[in-house]
Enzyme design. Sequence first.
Site, mmCIF file in Angstrom:
data_model
loop_
_atom_site.group_PDB
_atom_site.id
_atom_site.type_symbol
_atom_site.label_atom_id
_atom_site.label_comp_id
_atom_site.label_asym_id
_atom_site.label_seq_id
_atom_site.Cartn_x
_atom_site.Cartn_y
_atom_site.Cartn_z
ATOM 1 N N ARG A 1 0.853 -1.204 0.000
ATOM 2 C CA ARG A 1 0.000 0.000 0.000
ATOM 3 C C ARG A 1 0.883 1.246 0.000
ATOM 4 O O ARG A 1 0.504 2.293 -0.515
ATOM 5 C CB ARG A 1 -0.956 0.008 1.201
ATOM 6 N N TYR B 1 -11.700 18.698 -16.078
ATOM 7 C CA TYR B 1 -12.233 17.353 -16.301
ATOM 8 C C TYR B 1 -13.504 17.134 -15.459
ATOM 9 O O TYR B 1 -13.571 17.631 -14.325
ATOM 10 C CB TYR B 1 -11.141 16.345 -15.928
ATOM 11 N N ASP C 1 -3.028 19.736 -14.298
ATOM 12 C CA ASP C 1 -3.349 18.427 -14.872
ATOM 13 C C ASP C 1 -2.776 18.402 -16.288
ATOM 14 O O ASP C 1 -3.239 19.124 -17.170
ATOM 15 C CB ASP C 1 -4.871 18.234 -14.874
ATOM 16 N N LYS D 1 -4.539 7.352 -19.578
ATOM 17 C CA LYS D 1 -4.704 7.881 -20.935
ATOM 18 C C LYS D 1 -3.411 7.695 -21.734
ATOM 19 O O LYS D 1 -3.046 6.591 -22.036
ATOM 20 C CB LYS D 1 -5.131 9.350 -20.860
HETATM 21 C C1 LIG Z 1 -9.408 10.831 -17.520
HETATM 22 C C2 LIG Z 1 -8.937 12.081 -16.937
HETATM 23 C C3 LIG Z 1 -8.821 12.211 -15.537
HETATM 24 C C4 LIG Z 1 -9.220 11.109 -14.590
HETATM 25 O O1 LIG Z 1 -8.406 9.985 -14.716
HETATM 26 P P1 LIG Z 1 -8.868 8.489 -14.297
HETATM 27 O O2 LIG Z 1 -7.632 7.704 -14.493
HETATM 28 O O3 LIG Z 1 -10.003 8.108 -15.196
HETATM 29 O O4 LIG Z 1 -9.315 8.569 -12.878
HETATM 30 C C5 LIG Z 1 -8.341 13.412 -15.049
HETATM 31 N N1 LIG Z 1 -8.004 14.429 -15.867
HETATM 32 C C6 LIG Z 1 -8.119 14.350 -17.195
HETATM 33 C C7 LIG Z 1 -7.732 15.504 -18.035
HETATM 34 C C8 LIG Z 1 -8.585 13.172 -17.779
HETATM 35 O O5 LIG Z 1 -8.702 13.094 -19.115
#
Ligand SMILES: *Cc1c(COP(=O)(O)O)cnc(C)c1O
Length: 396
Positions: free
Chosen positions: A60, A113, A185, A210
Site C-alpha cells: 500500500r 475534467y 493536470d 490515458k
Molecule cells: C481521464 C482524466 C482524468 C481522470 O483519470 P482516471 O484515471 O479516469 O481517474 C483526469 N483528468 C483528465 C484531463 C482526464 O482526461
Amino acid sequence: MDNCRGPKAATKVVWAGEQEEMWKHSTQVPIVQSVSFGYDDIDEWLKVGQGKKAGHIYSRNTNPTVRVFEEKIRELEDAEASTSFATGMAAISNTLFTLLSPGDRVVSIKDSYGGTSKLFLEFLPRFQIEVKLCETTDHEEIEKEVSKGCKVLYLESPTNPTLKIVDIARLANAAHDEGALVVVDNTFATPINQKPLELGADLVIHSATKFLGGHADALGGAVCGSSDLIEKIYHYREITGASLNPMAAYLLLRGMKTLYLRVCRQSKNALKIARFLQGRKEVENVFYPGLENHPQHEIARRQMRAFGGVLSFTIKGGFDSVRNFLPRLKYAHRAANLGSVETIVGPPSVTSHVECTPEERKAMRIPEELIRYSVGIEDVEDLISDLEQALSCVSA
Ligand SMILES: *Cc1c(COP(=O)(O)O)cnc(C)c1O
C-alpha cells in the site's frame, strides 16, 4: 524543451527508472505481486520502516514495480519527486485533500475534467473549502480571483473536451505572488508536449490511464513536484490507500516505452484531421489548439511542443446527427477513454462529463452535440477516409 544536460525524452521513456539492483539480471521490470516484504534482520527491517534504508515493507505504501513507474514519470517531468495512484482521479482528489483544509480557498477554471469539476462543486464545499471557478480563458478574471487570496490555483491545459488553453507561466506567476500553490493536470499534453514544472507549476498531475499507458488496459495516476510536497501527498495516499497495483504499474510501464513515438504520431495525425474537418461543410466547429484560428493558438505555441492527440468538433443537425454519425465510423471505439493507440470517439455528455447535469454542461459551454475524437496511431489517410464516409450521412 528537453533538459539539454540529461538524456532526451525519447531515451527517458525507455530507460528512466529501470536501473533497480534487485531484478536478478532480468532485463525487464518484473511484476512484484507481493503485499509485503520479509526481513530476517530486525534492525534492517526497522531501518527500512523508518525510511533510513532503501527497501519495501508493504505494497500500500511502496512496491518495486510501482516504484519504477513513479521514477519514469518523475524523470520525464524533470521533477524532484513523484508518487503514484490507483487512478487519475485518486491523484487529483488526494492532492487537493492534502493541500486544502476547512476555510481555505481554491481557484480553478470551469473547463476542468468532469470528475475534477465534481470535486470542486460537490465534495470540497462539504469540507468548508471555498471554490471559485473562473471562465477558463479569462486570464484577467483568474488573476483577480487569485489576488483575493487562495491556497491553490488548479489548472488544466489543454482542457477536456473543448481544448482550451491557459497560459500556465502567466497564471503561475500571479499565484506565486499570492503565495499560492499551482497544480496542473497535464494528462492531455503529456510531458512530451508540455512541461508544467518548467512553466512554473508546483505540482503536475497525470491520469496515466490515458496517454502514459496508451493501450487502454490499465488505470493509474501520478503526481510530480518538489520532495516536500510529494512527501505530504504520499503520506495522505499511504493512509487513504488509493495505491497503484503492481500489475497496472507493469502495463503502464510497458506502454510508456513508446510514449514519445505515440504522442509525436498522434499529434501529427490530429493536426491533419483538424485541418480536414475544418474544410468540411457538415462540420460546424473544430476545437484544436494547433489550428491557427484557435483563440489561444499563440499561447499553445509558446508552451507546447506539439498540440496533442485529442480534438473535438461539432457537426450540423444537432444530437440526431451525432447519433447517426458515430456508429458509421469504422476505425474508432465508441468509448469513454482517450489517449490510446486506437482512435476513440464519444460525446462528452456520455464520456468525460457524464457525471454532470445538462445544466452544468451548458454552464461549462460544452455543446451536447460535441464529439471528442482521440486520434490513434493508425494511418492518417485511413482515418480521414473513415471520417469522410461517416460525414456523408450529415446533411450540411
Ligand atoms: C481521464 C482524466 C482524468 C481522470 O483519470 P482516471 O484515471 O479516469 O481517474 C483526469 N483528468 C483528465 C484531463 C482526464 O482526461
